[in-house]
Motif scaffolding. Structure first.
Motif, PDB file in Angstrom:
ATOM      1  N   VAL A 266       0.859  -1.179   0.000  1.00  0.00           N
ATOM      2  CA  VAL A 266       0.000   0.000   0.000  1.00  0.00           C
ATOM      3  C   VAL A 266       0.903   1.240   0.000  1.00  0.00           C
ATOM      4  O   VAL A 266       1.651   1.480   0.950  1.00  0.00           O
ATOM      5  N   LEU A 267       0.833   2.017  -1.047  1.00  0.00           N
ATOM      6  CA  LEU A 267       1.624   3.246  -1.146  1.00  0.00           C
ATOM      7  C   LEU A 267       0.838   4.454  -0.635  1.00  0.00           C
ATOM      8  O   LEU A 267       1.416   5.354  -0.031  1.00  0.00           O
ATOM      9  N   ILE A 268      -0.446   4.472  -0.919  1.00  0.00           N
ATOM     10  CA  ILE A 268      -1.345   5.518  -0.404  1.00  0.00           C
ATOM     11  C   ILE A 268      -2.602   4.818   0.096  1.00  0.00           C
ATOM     12  O   ILE A 268      -3.229   4.053  -0.644  1.00  0.00           O
ATOM     13  N   GLU A 269      -2.951   5.044   1.322  1.00  0.00           N
ATOM     14  CA  GLU A 269      -4.092   4.361   1.941  1.00  0.00           C
ATOM     15  C   GLU A 269      -5.390   4.721   1.217  1.00  0.00           C
ATOM     16  O   GLU A 269      -5.676   5.890   0.978  1.00  0.00           O
TER      17      GLU A 269
ATOM     18  N   ILE B  15      -5.055   0.201  -8.374  1.00  0.00           N
ATOM     19  CA  ILE B  15      -4.155  -0.943  -8.205  1.00  0.00           C
ATOM     20  C   ILE B  15      -3.373  -1.123  -9.502  1.00  0.00           C
ATOM     21  O   ILE B  15      -3.957  -1.330 -10.564  1.00  0.00           O
ATOM     22  N   THR B  16      -2.060  -1.027  -9.407  1.00  0.00           N
ATOM     23  CA  THR B  16      -1.234  -1.146 -10.602  1.00  0.00           C
ATOM     24  C   THR B  16       0.145  -1.648 -10.208  1.00  0.00           C
ATOM     25  O   THR B  16       0.392  -2.013  -9.047  1.00  0.00           O
ATOM     26  N   PHE B  17       1.085  -1.647 -11.160  1.00  0.00           N
ATOM     27  CA  PHE B  17       2.411  -2.227 -10.918  1.00  0.00           C
ATOM     28  C   PHE B  17       3.371  -1.729 -11.988  1.00  0.00           C
ATOM     29  O   PHE B  17       2.967  -1.258 -13.064  1.00  0.00           O
ATOM     30  N   GLY B  18       4.659  -1.822 -11.707  1.00  0.00           N
ATOM     31  CA  GLY B  18       5.672  -1.518 -12.709  1.00  0.00           C
ATOM     32  C   GLY B  18       5.634  -0.091 -13.215  1.00  0.00           C
ATOM     33  O   GLY B  18       5.448   0.868 -12.466  1.00  0.00           O
ATOM     34  N   ALA B  19       5.778   0.061 -14.529  1.00  0.00           N
ATOM     35  CA  ALA B  19       5.935   1.373 -15.139  1.00  0.00           C
ATOM     36  C   ALA B  19       4.720   2.279 -14.972  1.00  0.00           C
ATOM     37  O   ALA B  19       4.851   3.511 -14.968  1.00  0.00           O
ATOM     38  N   THR B  20       3.524   1.724 -14.834  1.00  0.00           N
ATOM     39  CA  THR B  20       2.314   2.547 -14.741  1.00  0.00           C
ATOM     40  C   THR B  20       2.084   3.107 -13.337  1.00  0.00           C
ATOM     41  O   THR B  20       1.141   3.876 -13.130  1.00  0.00           O
ATOM     42  N   LEU B  21       2.944   2.739 -12.384  1.00  0.00           N
ATOM     43  CA  LEU B  21       2.812   3.314 -11.040  1.00  0.00           C
ATOM     44  C   LEU B  21       3.028   4.825 -11.051  1.00  0.00           C
ATOM     45  O   LEU B  21       2.409   5.554 -10.275  1.00  0.00           O
ATOM     46  N   GLN B  22       3.881   5.296 -11.941  1.00  0.00           N
ATOM     47  CA  GLN B  22       4.157   6.730 -11.984  1.00  0.00           C
ATOM     48  C   GLN B  22       2.914   7.521 -12.377  1.00  0.00           C
ATOM     49  O   GLN B  22       2.555   8.499 -11.717  1.00  0.00           O
ATOM     50  N   MET B  23       2.222   7.081 -13.453  1.00  0.00           N
ATOM     51  CA  MET B  23       1.018   7.808 -13.869  1.00  0.00           C
ATOM     52  C   MET B  23      -0.087   7.660 -12.830  1.00  0.00           C
ATOM     53  O   MET B  23      -0.880   8.588 -12.603  1.00  0.00           O
ATOM     54  N   ALA B  24      -0.144   6.501 -12.148  1.00  0.00           N
ATOM     55  CA  ALA B  24      -1.140   6.300 -11.104  1.00  0.00           C
ATOM     56  C   ALA B  24      -0.878   7.216  -9.912  1.00  0.00           C
ATOM     57  O   ALA B  24      -1.819   7.747  -9.302  1.00  0.00           O
ATOM     58  N   THR B  25       0.394   7.417  -9.590  1.00  0.00           N
ATOM     59  CA  THR B  25       0.757   8.337  -8.502  1.00  0.00           C
ATOM     60  C   THR B  25       0.344   9.761  -8.834  1.00  0.00           C
ATOM     61  O   THR B  25      -0.222  10.488  -8.010  1.00  0.00           O
ATOM     62  N   GLU B  26       0.611  10.166 -10.075  1.00  0.00           N
ATOM     63  CA  GLU B  26       0.216  11.506 -10.517  1.00  0.00           C
ATOM     64  C   GLU B  26      -1.298  11.661 -10.445  1.00  0.00           C
ATOM     65  O   GLU B  26      -1.801  12.722 -10.025  1.00  0.00           O
ATOM     66  N   ALA B  27      -2.021  10.629 -10.833  1.00  0.00           N
ATOM     67  CA  ALA B  27      -3.479  10.684 -10.795  1.00  0.00           C
ATOM     68  C   ALA B  27      -3.981  10.801  -9.359  1.00  0.00           C
ATOM     69  O   ALA B  27      -4.904  11.585  -9.061  1.00  0.00           O
ATOM     70  N   SER B  28      -3.377  10.051  -8.443  1.00  0.00           N
ATOM     71  CA  SER B  28      -3.794  10.103  -7.039  1.00  0.00           C
ATOM     72  C   SER B  28      -3.594  11.491  -6.450  1.00  0.00           C
ATOM     73  O   SER B  28      -4.458  12.015  -5.729  1.00  0.00           O
TER      74      SER B  28
ATOM     75  N   ARG C 160      -9.915  11.082  -2.170  1.00  0.00           N
ATOM     76  CA  ARG C 160      -8.772  10.404  -1.565  1.00  0.00           C
ATOM     77  C   ARG C 160      -8.605   9.029  -2.229  1.00  0.00           C
ATOM     78  O   ARG C 160      -9.210   8.038  -1.799  1.00  0.00           O
ATOM     79  N   ALA C 161      -7.814   9.036  -3.278  1.00  0.00           N
ATOM     80  CA  ALA C 161      -7.599   7.814  -4.055  1.00  0.00           C
ATOM     81  C   ALA C 161      -6.403   7.051  -3.511  1.00  0.00           C
ATOM     82  O   ALA C 161      -5.281   7.570  -3.486  1.00  0.00           O
ATOM     83  N   GLY C 162      -6.624   5.843  -3.053  1.00  0.00           N
ATOM     84  CA  GLY C 162      -5.524   5.011  -2.586  1.00  0.00           C
ATOM     85  C   GLY C 162      -4.709   4.481  -3.749  1.00  0.00           C
ATOM     86  O   GLY C 162      -5.137   4.495  -4.907  1.00  0.00           O
ATOM     87  N   LEU C 163      -3.509   4.015  -3.449  1.00  0.00           N
ATOM     88  CA  LEU C 163      -2.628   3.476  -4.475  1.00  0.00           C
ATOM     89  C   LEU C 163      -1.956   2.219  -3.936  1.00  0.00           C
ATOM     90  O   LEU C 163      -1.336   2.236  -2.868  1.00  0.00           O
ATOM     91  N   VAL C 164      -2.091   1.137  -4.690  1.00  0.00           N
ATOM     92  CA  VAL C 164      -1.521  -0.148  -4.286  1.00  0.00           C
ATOM     93  C   VAL C 164      -0.541  -0.624  -5.351  1.00  0.00           C
ATOM     94  O   VAL C 164      -0.863  -0.641  -6.548  1.00  0.00           O
TER      95      VAL C 164
END
Length: 633
Positions: A497-500, A507-520, A529-533
């Motif tokens: 869990v990166l963001i609760e 929920i993502t992995f690998g290279a797409t974590l960066q865009m998911a982080t930006e989206a969160s 409050r978007a969590g990130l796993v």
């Protein structure tokens, strides 16, 4: 000559040899100039300029079928068939494909991108031609590297047995991507250098070519004389034992030699193999002198120095991160071995090869063999690391299922170039492996978010007593993580869990974590409050974490740089359904289509994979979920 004015290869029929020599020089200069800007497979194409001109001079494309194995060497063919004006768009989105493409030209009679396929296609076309009672020549052009592939040998055997008219052109430049390996390579080397055989064979063949076609008895006698000479001077030739008329070795840069042998091959009944010896990179010193494979395919470069033009990168390529990690493991465990199917340079295994030459195995272009070889090693107590591009792992699928996973053997498969790869396009996109691997029992499938996690997953995989596949993308790592000296393994199947999560979760992995982080982060500014796993294990899933998330009854968004069909998001959906949950789950990934070549970021955006798209999806799903809550209260 203005190459951009060429419409089709018919003009070659009127050219003299000096004119064709001038044309070859102009084509080389054109290729060097154009690929210095766009990048591309410059080495293979510089080597086949005279050969391609000669083929189009002797044969009538597209009536006669010229089939380019792999397609790395099809640029000259594209110029001669009217596509020189498009070379400024080579391998760019919407531009000229780097491989033969049927929709580009009627002269591209078969599409190639993976090696060792041309002979099978040629056999199929020859069968179709004869069943339909048509008359044309079928001419596959295959490199000596591709001839090491099992599929090519299977087809070589079949064509020889069928005894159909097929003219195989073997382009022997003593290289594939990297220097060739194997017994086939050794055999071809003996043929290249057998001067006594070449001199005697040439004398006999010259006599044969002067015999009228009607003189069957004399021709038969000449064939027997030729065979006698062959057995006197060398211990047989591999190809003639398979049923081929062998012509060569032919100087692939001498028109007299090329045209004479190609013209004769048209008259021969049954399968013929013309052994053409060429120089990879011919005419451009940096490419011609290269023995490492760096000039097989390049990005832009400076013509005067041969220096590659690359953006400044502070981080390691992902291939180097993984190979350095494997080398570190091999330093402390002598059971660790490394295997590659002809990609020591691309997979960055040259350091391992130099440090442990007896524990490094380049098997040539033989992916099926590479997988089962690894299985045999694992069954005998070694710890094999098989470095293989995602797109090439497809070729060893049955071996992964049957020889590795069915026996639950501890083979570590490094899946390089997982995800979109850019310029190489449809044939090389690494977007299928999640879908075709996650259904296999016993296999663990993972992908790291950064360098440290990559080393942790390597440690995990080598400690695991079973099959373990580690995906990693093309390009450079983030360079953001701090490498630690003591690497601890990770519990298999445990996510991070990166963001609760509160309102929704990505929920993502690998290279797409960066865009998911930006989206969160963007969603937080909108009050969501978007969590990130980090779902670093794609199989097995972290079912305990999934249950906790599903119990929250919040929207779930899965993101993957891979096919949606049968992918990671499908696995999450399947688990939710089997556990009886009805939460809103939205999958983002690539469509049920072959993705063309082009800039990776542009391709991602066009296919709905971006921080903006994730944010828009999250907002819509949160609104939808809120309406559902209100209607159920």
């Amino acid at each position: 000559m203005d190459l951009t004015k060429i419409k089709n290869p018919a003009f070659l029929k009127q050219m003299s040899i000096p004119e064709m020599e001038q044309l070859a020089s102009e084509i080389r200069q054109f290729l060097i100039q154009s690929t210095s800007v766009t990048g591309g497979h410059i080495g293979p194409n510089l080597g086949v300029v005279e050969l391609t001109i000669a083929l189009h001079y002797i044969f009538d494309s597209p009536t006669d079928k010229l089939i380019w194995d792999v397609g790395h060497q099809s640029y000259v063919h594209k110029i001669l068939t009217g596509r020189a004006t498009q070379f400024n768009t080579l391998r760019q989105h919407g531009g000229l494909d780097g491989f033969p493409k049927r929709k580009e030209s009627i002269h591209d009679v078969f599409e190639t991108g993976h090696s060792s396929t041309s002979l099978s296609a040629a056999a199929g076309m020859a069968i179709a031609r004869d069943l339909k009672k048509e008359s044309y020549h079928v001419v596959p052009i295959i490199g000596d590297g591709a001839l090491t592939g099992g599929m090519a040998l299977e087809a070589l055997n079949h064509i020889g047995d069928m005894n159909k008219n097929v003219i195989v052109v073997l382009n022997d430049n003593n290289m594939s991507i990297a220097p060739n390996v194997g017994a086939m390579h050794t055999m071809l080397g003996k043929l290249r250098t057998s001067n006594n055989f070449k001199r005697a064979k040439k004398d006999v063949e010259t006599m044969m070519k002067r015999i009228p076609q009607a003189g069957d008895k004399i021709a038969g006698l000449a064939e027997r004389i030729k065979d006698s000479v062959k057995y006197l001077l060398v211990q047989g030739t591999f190809f003639e034992e398979l049923g081929y008329t062998y012509l060569g070795p032919v100087n692939g840069h001498d028109y007299h030699d090329l045209l004479q042998n190609l013209q004769y091959a048209k008259k021969v009944k049954g399968p013929t193999l013309i052994h053409v010896v060429t120089t990879k990179g011919k005419g451009y010193e940096p490419a011609e002198m290269d023995r490492s494979g760096l000039w097989h395919g390049t990005g832009p470069y400076k013509i005067d120095t041969g220096a590659f033009i690359k953006p400044v990168e502070t981080a390691k390529p992902w291939s180097a991160v993984i190979s350095d990690g494997v080398l570190r493991l091999a330093e402390r465990d002598e059971r660790v071995v490394a295997i590659t199917p002809a990609m020591p340079v691309g997979s960055k295994l040259t350091a391992f090869q130099q440090r442990f030459p007896d524990r490094f195995f380049d098997v040539g272009i033989a992916e099926q063999h590479a997988v089962t070889l690894s299985a045999g090693m694992a069954a005998s107590g070694l710890k094999p690391f098989l470095a293989i591009y995602s797109t090439f792992l497809q070729r060893g699928y049955d071996q992964v299922v049957h020889d590795v996973c069915r026996q639950n053997l501890p083979v570590m498969i490094g899946i390089d170039r997982a995800g979109l790869v850019g310029g190489d396009g449809e044939t090389h996109q690494g977007i299928f492996d999640i879908s075709f691997l996650r259904s296999i029992p016993n296999l663990v499938l993972a992908m790291p978010k950064d360098e440290t996690e990559a080393l942790q997953l390597l440690e995990t995989g080598f400690m695991h007593d079973g099959p373990f596949a580690l995906r990693y993308p093309r390009g450079h790592s983030s360079g953001m993580s701090e490498l630690v000296s003591e690497v601890q393994p990770l519990p298999i199947g445990q996510w991070e869990v990166l963001i609760e999560p509160f309102d929704c979760v990505i929920i993502t992995f690998g290279a797409t974590l960066q865009m998911a982080t930006e989206a969160s982060h963007a969603l937080l500014k909108r009050g969501i409050r978007a969590g990130l796993v980090n779902a670093r294990f794609l199989k097995p899933l972290d079912e305990k974490m999934l249950v906790r998330i599903l119990d929250k009854q919040i929207p779930i968004i899965t993101v993957e740089e891979a096919l949606l069909a049968g992918g990671f998001g499908s696995a999450v959906l399947e688990f939710a359904e089997s556990a009886g949950y009805t939460s809103i789950i939205q999958r983002l990934g690539l469509p049920d289509a072959f993705i063309p070549h082009g800039d990776v970021q542009q391709l991602l955006k066009e296919n709905g994979l971006s921080a903006e798209k994730i944010s828009q999806t999250a907002i819509r799903l949160c609104q939808q979920n809120e309406k559902l809550r209100k209607t159920t209260i």
